[in-house]
Design a protein around this motif. Structure first.
Motif, PDB file in Angstrom:
ATOM      1  N   HIS A 243      55.816  -7.619  63.679  1.00  0.00           N
ATOM      2  CA  HIS A 243      54.823  -7.527  62.607  1.00  0.00           C
ATOM      3  C   HIS A 243      55.443  -7.423  61.222  1.00  0.00           C
ATOM      4  N   TRP A 244      56.737  -7.123  61.111  1.00  0.00           N
ATOM      5  CA  TRP A 244      57.333  -6.984  59.783  1.00  0.00           C
ATOM      6  C   TRP A 244      57.810  -8.317  59.203  1.00  0.00           C
ATOM      7  N   TYR A 245      57.725  -9.404  59.984  1.00  0.00           N
ATOM      8  CA  TYR A 245      58.156 -10.689  59.433  1.00  0.00           C
ATOM      9  C   TYR A 245      57.142 -11.322  58.486  1.00  0.00           C
TER      10      TYR A 245
ATOM     11  N   GLY B 234      73.876 -17.199  53.281  1.00  0.00           N
ATOM     12  CA  GLY B 234      73.681 -17.818  54.582  1.00  0.00           C
ATOM     13  C   GLY B 234      72.296 -17.656  55.152  1.00  0.00           C
ATOM     14  N   ALA B 235      71.370 -17.081  54.360  1.00  0.00           N
ATOM     15  CA  ALA B 235      69.965 -16.965  54.761  1.00  0.00           C
ATOM     16  C   ALA B 235      69.113 -17.479  53.611  1.00  0.00           C
ATOM     17  N   GLU B 236      68.201 -18.386  53.903  1.00  0.00           N
ATOM     18  CA  GLU B 236      67.490 -19.095  52.841  1.00  0.00           C
ATOM     19  C   GLU B 236      66.356 -18.282  52.236  1.00  0.00           C
ATOM     20  N   THR B 237      65.610 -17.549  53.036  1.00  0.00           N
ATOM     21  CA  THR B 237      64.443 -16.805  52.575  1.00  0.00           C
ATOM     22  C   THR B 237      64.553 -15.349  53.024  1.00  0.00           C
ATOM     23  N   ALA B 238      63.624 -14.526  52.534  1.00  0.00           N
ATOM     24  CA  ALA B 238      63.587 -13.133  52.984  1.00  0.00           C
ATOM     25  C   ALA B 238      63.342 -13.047  54.485  1.00  0.00           C
ATOM     26  N   VAL B 239      62.511 -13.938  55.018  1.00  0.00           N
ATOM     27  CA  VAL B 239      62.278 -13.954  56.463  1.00  0.00           C
ATOM     28  C   VAL B 239      63.565 -14.284  57.202  1.00  0.00           C
ATOM     29  N   ASP B 240      64.283 -15.289  56.715  1.00  0.00           N
ATOM     30  CA  ASP B 240      65.553 -15.651  57.349  1.00  0.00           C
ATOM     31  C   ASP B 240      66.519 -14.477  57.344  1.00  0.00           C
ATOM     32  N   ALA B 241      66.580 -13.755  56.214  1.00  0.00           N
ATOM     33  CA  ALA B 241      67.488 -12.609  56.117  1.00  0.00           C
ATOM     34  C   ALA B 241      67.081 -11.518  57.099  1.00  0.00           C
TER      35      ALA B 241
ATOM     36  N   PRO C 292      62.244 -23.781  60.337  1.00  0.00           N
ATOM     37  CA  PRO C 292      61.487 -23.239  59.199  1.00  0.00           C
ATOM     38  C   PRO C 292      60.707 -21.984  59.590  1.00  0.00           C
ATOM     39  N   PRO C 293      60.785 -20.923  58.800  1.00  0.00           N
ATOM     40  CA  PRO C 293      60.109 -19.667  59.153  1.00  0.00           C
ATOM     41  C   PRO C 293      58.618 -19.825  59.382  1.00  0.00           C
ATOM     42  N   GLU C 294      57.968 -20.726  58.651  1.00  0.00           N
ATOM     43  CA  GLU C 294      56.517 -20.855  58.807  1.00  0.00           C
ATOM     44  C   GLU C 294      56.135 -21.308  60.212  1.00  0.00           C
ATOM     45  N   LEU C 295      57.007 -22.046  60.888  1.00  0.00           N
ATOM     46  CA  LEU C 295      56.714 -22.447  62.259  1.00  0.00           C
ATOM     47  C   LEU C 295      56.851 -21.265  63.211  1.00  0.00           C
ATOM     48  N   LYS C 296      57.783 -20.371  62.917  1.00  0.00           N
ATOM     49  CA  LYS C 296      57.958 -19.178  63.751  1.00  0.00           C
ATOM     50  C   LYS C 296      56.791 -18.204  63.547  1.00  0.00           C
ATOM     51  N   LEU C 297      56.347 -18.038  62.317  1.00  0.00           N
ATOM     52  CA  LEU C 297      55.344 -17.020  62.013  1.00  0.00           C
ATOM     53  C   LEU C 297      53.913 -17.495  62.264  1.00  0.00           C
ATOM     54  N   ALA C 298      53.717 -18.753  62.574  1.00  0.00           N
ATOM     55  CA  ALA C 298      52.372 -19.289  62.815  1.00  0.00           C
ATOM     56  C   ALA C 298      51.723 -18.590  64.011  1.00  0.00           C
TER      57      ALA C 298
ATOM     58  N   VAL D 170      55.805 -21.452  67.206  1.00  0.00           N
ATOM     59  CA  VAL D 170      56.456 -22.609  67.828  1.00  0.00           C
ATOM     60  C   VAL D 170      56.651 -22.380  69.317  1.00  0.00           C
ATOM     61  N   LEU D 171      56.923 -21.141  69.724  1.00  0.00           N
ATOM     62  CA  LEU D 171      57.088 -20.843  71.144  1.00  0.00           C
ATOM     63  C   LEU D 171      55.739 -20.889  71.870  1.00  0.00           C
ATOM     64  N   LYS D 172      54.693 -20.452  71.200  1.00  0.00           N
ATOM     65  CA  LYS D 172      53.363 -20.517  71.812  1.00  0.00           C
ATOM     66  C   LYS D 172      52.960 -21.959  72.091  1.00  0.00           C
ATOM     67  N   GLU D 173      53.320 -22.856  71.170  1.00  0.00           N
ATOM     68  CA  GLU D 173      52.986 -24.266  71.390  1.00  0.00           C
ATOM     69  C   GLU D 173      53.784 -24.834  72.556  1.00  0.00           C
ATOM     70  N   ILE D 174      55.021 -24.409  72.705  1.00  0.00           N
ATOM     71  CA  ILE D 174      55.807 -24.812  73.878  1.00  0.00           C
ATOM     72  C   ILE D 174      55.148 -24.269  75.142  1.00  0.00           C
ATOM     73  N   GLY D 175      54.707 -23.005  75.059  1.00  0.00           N
ATOM     74  CA  GLY D 175      54.057 -22.384  76.202  1.00  0.00           C
ATOM     75  C   GLY D 175      52.770 -23.070  76.611  1.00  0.00           C
ATOM     76  N   ARG D 176      52.032 -23.616  75.641  1.00  0.00           N
ATOM     77  CA  ARG D 176      50.757 -24.280  75.959  1.00  0.00           C
ATOM     78  C   ARG D 176      50.951 -25.488  76.868  1.00  0.00           C
ATOM     79  N   ARG D 177      52.147 -26.004  76.913  1.00  0.00           N
ATOM     80  CA  ARG D 177      52.403 -27.163  77.762  1.00  0.00           C
ATOM     81  C   ARG D 177      52.484 -26.784  79.236  1.00  0.00           C
ATOM     82  N   VAL D 178      52.802 -25.520  79.520  1.00  0.00           N
ATOM     83  CA  VAL D 178      53.102 -25.166  80.911  1.00  0.00           C
ATOM     84  C   VAL D 178      52.441 -23.880  81.401  1.00  0.00           C
TER      85      VAL D 178
END
Length: 594
Positions: free
Chosen positions: A381-383, A437-444, A490-496, A502-510
Motif C-alpha cells: 500500500h505504500w507504493y 539508478g532509480a528513475e522515480t520515487a516508486v522505483d527507489a 514502468p511503475p504504472e503497470l505494477k501499480l494498476a 501486470v501480474l494480475k493480467e498474467i493471472g487472468r490467463r490461467v
C-alpha cells in the motif's frame, strides 16, 4: 540446502575444529541427512546436509577437490548446475559427483571469484585454496541464503545461522544500539552488515569477500539491478510486458523443479502462490502436493483463506493439504519459532510458516513459494503514495507508511543508555532512496524493498522457519533474471488495479477470477496481532523476566502502559507494539543472551 560453518585463523595457528563442530551440530535441523568436517592448518569447515540433488555420498560436504586444490561448503541450490557442468566439462574439468555442490567448486576453479556471475540460484558458499590459504565467502544476489560472521583480530568464524556462532563461543553479545534503533523503527529490519548483536555481522547479498593469509580483505558487490527504463523496451505495450514477465516467471518456476526428490507448493490462496501452481500445471506437473494453513479467528480477525486455496487446488487437481491450528495451541509453536529465528523478527507469519513447514516436511523436502511478488511488482500500500511525489519527497512518504517510530518515538521507548546517535533507520533509508539508478520515487522504493526489506524480513523468515524442519523453500519471484526484467517495467503497470496489475493480467490467463479480484490477503495469525490470554501472559513474562530487568532496554513506564492496554498501540503496518518489544526479549532469552 544445508547448514555450513567454518573458521579461518588470521594469525596462522591451527583452526579450532571443536568450535566448528559445535557450530555445525546446532544446524542438524537445516541438514538432517548427513554431516561432515574438514580441517587443514588455519582453516576448518563443517557442514550439515539436506539431500535434494545427488542423494549419494559423492555429494557429501565439505567437498574436496584434490586436483584443483580446493575445499568448500555450500548451502542452497544452483538451478543451472547441469548446464554449467556441461560447459565446465567442455573446458576440461572432470567430475566425481552428479550434484550442484561440485559444480560450484569447479566453477570457482575455472573463473575465480567471478564464478558467482555464472550461478543461477540461491547460495551461500565458503571456499578455501590449498596453495594460497585464502578463504572466499559469497552470497547469492537476493540474499536468499544467509551467512553470519564473527571476527576478532585473530579469527574469522562463519555459519548459516547466528545461534551457530554463539555455540562456537567467544562472541560479543552486547546489543548493538544502531541495530536496536533499526529493529524498533524499520519494522524489525536490521540492514547488513549489522545484526542485533555487536559481535555478529552478516555478509551482504550479492557480495564476494576474500580473506588473505596476510590479513588483507577484498570485497566486491557483483550484482545490483537497475530501476531505470530501458530504451530498447520503450515501445513495449502492456501486452508485451505481460508476455515477457510471464515467460520469465515460467522459466523461473521451471528452473526450481530441478531436484531428485518431489517438489510441492506452499499455497496461501493469494495471487502469487496460486500463479506458481498454475504455471507448474502448465509445465505438465500433475498431482502436485500443495499446502495451506489457517488459524482460529481472534478479535474479529479472520484466520484462514481456505476458500481461495481450495478453489486453486480443485482447478489444478493438486493433492491439497489443509492445516488448521486452534488459537490456544499457539504458545508452544511461538516458543519454537522464536528459537528457530536467526535474528529477532516481529512478523507473526513466522509462527504460521513454522507450523506449516512442520507439516509439509512430513510429505516433501522441497517447496516453491510465492514470496517476493509484492516487493518486485508493487503490491504494497505504500507504493501508490510514492507515485504521487518526486524523488526528493520519497523519504517522508515511505517513512510515514512503513516506519514504526521516529527518533522521538525511540526516546519514549528506550532507556537513554540504549539510544543511538541520530535516527539511524531514517538516515539509512534516505541514503538508499537517493542513490542513482532509480528513475522515480516508486522505483527507489521498490529497489529499497527488493534489496533490503525483502532480504531481512520475508526471505529470512521463510528460510528460518522452513529450514527448522529440514524443508527447502524456493522462490521463483526472486529469480534474478525475473527481478532484472521487472525492475525496468514502468511503475504504472505494477501499480494498476490496486497493485501488481501486470501480474494480475498474467493471472487472468490461467487462474479463476475469484482468486485475482479479491481483497489483498496476508498470512494471518490473529492471535499474535490481538494479544490476549496465554500469549499475553507469555509476552508479560518475557518483559518482566530477571534478564529483561538486568538488560533494562526499555523504559519501565512505557512497558507498563503497553501491558495495561496490550492492543492499543499498533504500528503503521498493523503490528502490535507490545509484541515487538516482547519478541525481542523472548529471542534474547531463548538464545541465552543475558
Amino acid at each position: 540446502m544445508c547448514g555450513l560453518s567454518g573458521e579461518f585463523r588470521r594469525d596462522g595457528s591451527r583452526a579450532d575444529v571443536s568450535a566448528v563442530e559445535r557450530m555445525a551440530a546446532t544446524m542438524s535441523d537445516r541438514g538432517p541427512d548427513d554431516g561432515g568436517m574438514w580441517s587443514q592448518g588455519r582453516v576448518a569447515l563443517g557442514h550439515r546436509r539436506l539431500k535434494i540433488i545427488d542423494l549419494s555420498a559423492a555429494s557429501g560436504q565439505p567437498i574436496v577437490d584434490p586436483g584443483a586444490g580446493l575445499t568448500g561448503v555450500f548451502n542452497g541450490c544452483i538451478y543451472n548446475y547441469q548446464e554449467l557442468r556441461a560447459e565446465l566439462q567442455s573446458r576440461g574439468h572432470r567430475f566425481f559427483s552428479s550434484g550442484d555442490s561440485e559444480v560450484v567448486l569447479k566453477a570457482y576453479a575455472e573463473w575465480g571469484t567471478d564464478f558467482v556471475d555464472h550461478l543461477v540460484g540461491m547460495f551461500a558458499v565458503a571456499i578455501t585454496e590449498r596453495a594460497t590459504g585464502r578463504l572466499v565467502l559469497a552470497r547469492d544476489r537476493l540474499g536468499i541464503k544467509p551467512l553470519y560472521l564473527t571476527e576478532t583480530p585473530t579469527t574469522v568464524r562463519f555459519a548459516s545461522t547466528l545461534p551457530a556462532l554463539l555455540a562456537g563461543g567467544g562472541v560479543d553479545t552486547t546489543i548493538d544500539r544502531v541495530a536496536l534503533a533499526h529493529y524498533l523503527s524499520f519494522h524489525s529490519i536490521v540492514p547488513p552488515p549489522r545484526t542485533i548483536l555487536r559481535g555478529v555481522s552478516k555478509l551482504p547479498p550479492a557480495t564476494v569477500r576474500v580473506y588473505e593469509p596476510d590479513g588483507r580483505v577484498d570485497e566486491r558487490v557483483y550484482w545490483s539491478p537497475s530501476f531505470l527504463r530501458v530504451p530498447e523496451r520503450a515501445d513495449w505495450t502492456e501486452r508485451d510486458w505481460q508476455d515477457a514477465l510471464s515467460d520469465s516467471l515460467t522459466t523461473a518456476v521451471r528452473r526450481r523443479m530441478v531436484a531428485d526428490v518431489p517438489v510441492g507448493v506452499l499455497l496461501s490462496g493469494g495471487l502469487d502462490s496460486s500463479l506458481v501452481v498454475a504455471l507448474l500445471a502448465g509445465e505438465g506437473q500433475r498431482g502436485l502436493s500443495t499446502f495451506s494453513i489457517g488459524f482460529d479467528a481472534v478479535g474479529g480477525r479472520e484466520g484462514d483463506e481456505f476458500r481461495y486455496s481450495d478453489v486453486v487446488a480443485k482447478t489444478f487437481g493438486t493433492d491439497h493439504h489443509q492445516i488448521r491450528v486452534a488459537a490456544h495451541d499457539l504458545v508452544g509453536p511461538l516458543e519454537a519459532a522464536v528459537g528457530a529465528m536467526a535474528e529477532p523478527m516481529v512478523s507473526h507469519d513466522c509462527v504460521a510458516f513454522y507450523l506449516l513447514s512442520q507439516e509439509v516436511a512430513r510429505h516433501v523436502k522441497v517447496v516453491q513459494s510465492g514470496q517476493g511478488a509484492d516487493e518486485i511488482l508493487g503490491g504494497y500500500h505504500w507504493y501508490p503514495p510514492l507515485a504521487r511525489v518526486d524523488r526528493d519527497a520519497a523519504l517522508d512518504t515511505y517513512a510515514s507508511a512503513f516506519f514504526d517510530r521516529d527518533a522521538a518515538g525511540l526516546a519514549r521507548v528506550l532507556d537513554p543508555a540504549w539510544l543511538a546517535d541520530g535516527d539511524p533507520a531514517r538516515e539509512f533509508v534516505a541514503g538508499h532512496l537517493s542513490r542513482p539508478g532509480a528513475e522515480t520515487a516508486v522505483d527507489a522504493g521498490l529497489r529499497l524493498d527488493t534489496q533490503i526489506m525483502l532480504t531481512d524480513d520475508p526471505v529470512k523468515r521463510v528460510d528460518n522457519m522452513t529450514m527448522a524442519h529440514g524443508l527447502e523453500a524456493r522462490v521463483p519471484f526472486l529469480d534474478h533474471e525475473f527481478v532484472e526484467l521487472a525492475a525496468t517495467c514502468p511503475p504504472e503497470l505494477k501499480l494498476a488495479q490496486g497493485g501488481k496489475g501486470v501480474l494480475k493480467e498474467i493471472g487472468r490467463r490461467v487462474l479463476p477470477h475469484e482468486v485475482i479480484d479479491r481483497p489483498k490477503g496476508y498470512f494471518p495469525v490473529p492471535g499474535l496481532t490481538h494479544l490476549e490470554d496465554k500469549l499475553l501472559d507469555r509476552v508479560h513474562d518475557a518483559l518482566t523476566a530477571p534478564e529483561a530487568r538486568r538488560r533494562n532496554l526499555f523504559r519501565p513506564d512505557y512497558v507498563k502502559n503497553l501491558l495495561d492496554a496490550p492492543n492499543a498501540e499498533l504500528t503503521p503496518l498493523n503490528g502490535n507494539k507490545l509484541w515487538q518489544l516482547g519478541l525481542l526479549e523472548m529471542w534474547l532469552q531463548s538464545h541465552g543472551i543475558d
